[in-house]
Write an enzyme that holds these catalytic residues in place. Sequence first.
Site, PDB file in Angstrom:
ATOM      1  N   HIS A 211      -4.291 -39.734 -18.176  1.00 48.81           N
ATOM      2  CA  HIS A 211      -3.565 -38.796 -19.143  1.00 48.81           C
ATOM      3  C   HIS A 211      -2.720 -39.708 -19.740  1.00 48.81           C
ATOM      4  O   HIS A 211      -1.555 -39.862 -19.171  1.00 48.81           O
ATOM      5  CB  HIS A 211      -2.851 -37.665 -18.574  1.00 48.81           C
ATOM      6  CG  HIS A 211      -3.994 -36.335 -18.136  1.00 48.81           C
ATOM      7  ND1 HIS A 211      -4.227 -35.649 -18.982  1.00 48.81           N
ATOM      8  CD2 HIS A 211      -4.505 -36.218 -17.118  1.00 48.81           C
ATOM      9  CE1 HIS A 211      -5.183 -34.836 -18.377  1.00 48.81           C
ATOM     10  NE2 HIS A 211      -5.406 -34.989 -17.288  1.00 48.81           N
TER      11      HIS A 211
ATOM     12  N   GLU B 202      -0.504 -39.177 -22.169  1.00 44.44           N
ATOM     13  CA  GLU B 202       0.639 -38.354 -22.557  1.00 44.44           C
ATOM     14  C   GLU B 202       1.588 -38.223 -21.181  1.00 44.44           C
ATOM     15  O   GLU B 202       2.522 -37.826 -21.453  1.00 44.44           O
ATOM     16  CB  GLU B 202       0.347 -37.163 -23.021  1.00 44.44           C
ATOM     17  CG  GLU B 202      -0.263 -35.874 -22.101  1.00 44.44           C
ATOM     18  CD  GLU B 202      -1.735 -36.112 -21.855  1.00 44.44           C
ATOM     19  OE1 GLU B 202      -2.411 -35.068 -21.054  1.00 44.44           O
ATOM     20  OE2 GLU B 202      -2.450 -37.148 -22.258  1.00 44.44           O
TER      21      GLU B 202
ATOM     22  N   CYS C 150      -9.412 -37.331 -20.603  1.00 41.82           N
ATOM     23  CA  CYS C 150      -9.848 -36.818 -19.279  1.00 41.82           C
ATOM     24  C   CYS C 150     -11.263 -35.922 -19.301  1.00 41.82           C
ATOM     25  O   CYS C 150     -12.099 -36.750 -19.782  1.00 41.82           O
ATOM     26  CB  CYS C 150      -8.791 -35.739 -18.742  1.00 41.82           C
ATOM     27  SG  CYS C 150      -8.816 -35.469 -17.178  1.00 41.82           S
TER      28      CYS C 150
END
Length: 196
Positions: free
Chosen positions: A178, A180, A76
């Site tokens: 992202h 994750e 990001c």
Amino acid sequence: MIGIIRYGAGNIFSLTAALERLGIPYGMIEHEDDFEQFDRYIIPGVGHAGAAMHKLENTGLVNKIKALDKPTLGICVGMQLLTSYSEEGHSNLLDIIPVKTLKFAGNTEFKVPHTGWNQVFTEKENPLFNNIPDGSHFYFVHSYFIEYNNAYTLASTNYINKFSASIWHNNFHGVQFHPEKSGVYGETLLTNFSKI
């Protein structure tokens, strides 16, 4: 082992939770001496690229990061920091990859920030995207994008315009989304990075 570069602008918890779920060992980097303990690095980041760069400069780690020769992944805002310049705060960044971070031009059809799931299309062969089908969806939250440049774009996405969802130059990789927060394919990408 992955070293996460801590400089006060990263969403560390969601990233470390994902790494723990995947059984990928990691540690934190706060000082220049810490780099030697790890064989790859992640630069996280959320929020304002200019402010993030200012915080990074305050750590005294900028020259060390620019000289890294082991696999490094920016996520990001961490990816945006790898570029030369951001329109957010009119900020000069690390200039590791010579492209710019630009502001989306929102309108009635497309809202800014670009938030939610979008398709990512790989444009080059790279182990970062091993076992991830082309056109897989990843989770984005951002108001600024990295300009598309074929020389450095590893994967692209379309929202308002085509932009670089992932960039790559030498040992430096970046993803705007992202991983994750991107389900199974995001976890696959993090696992792939742990093996590059």
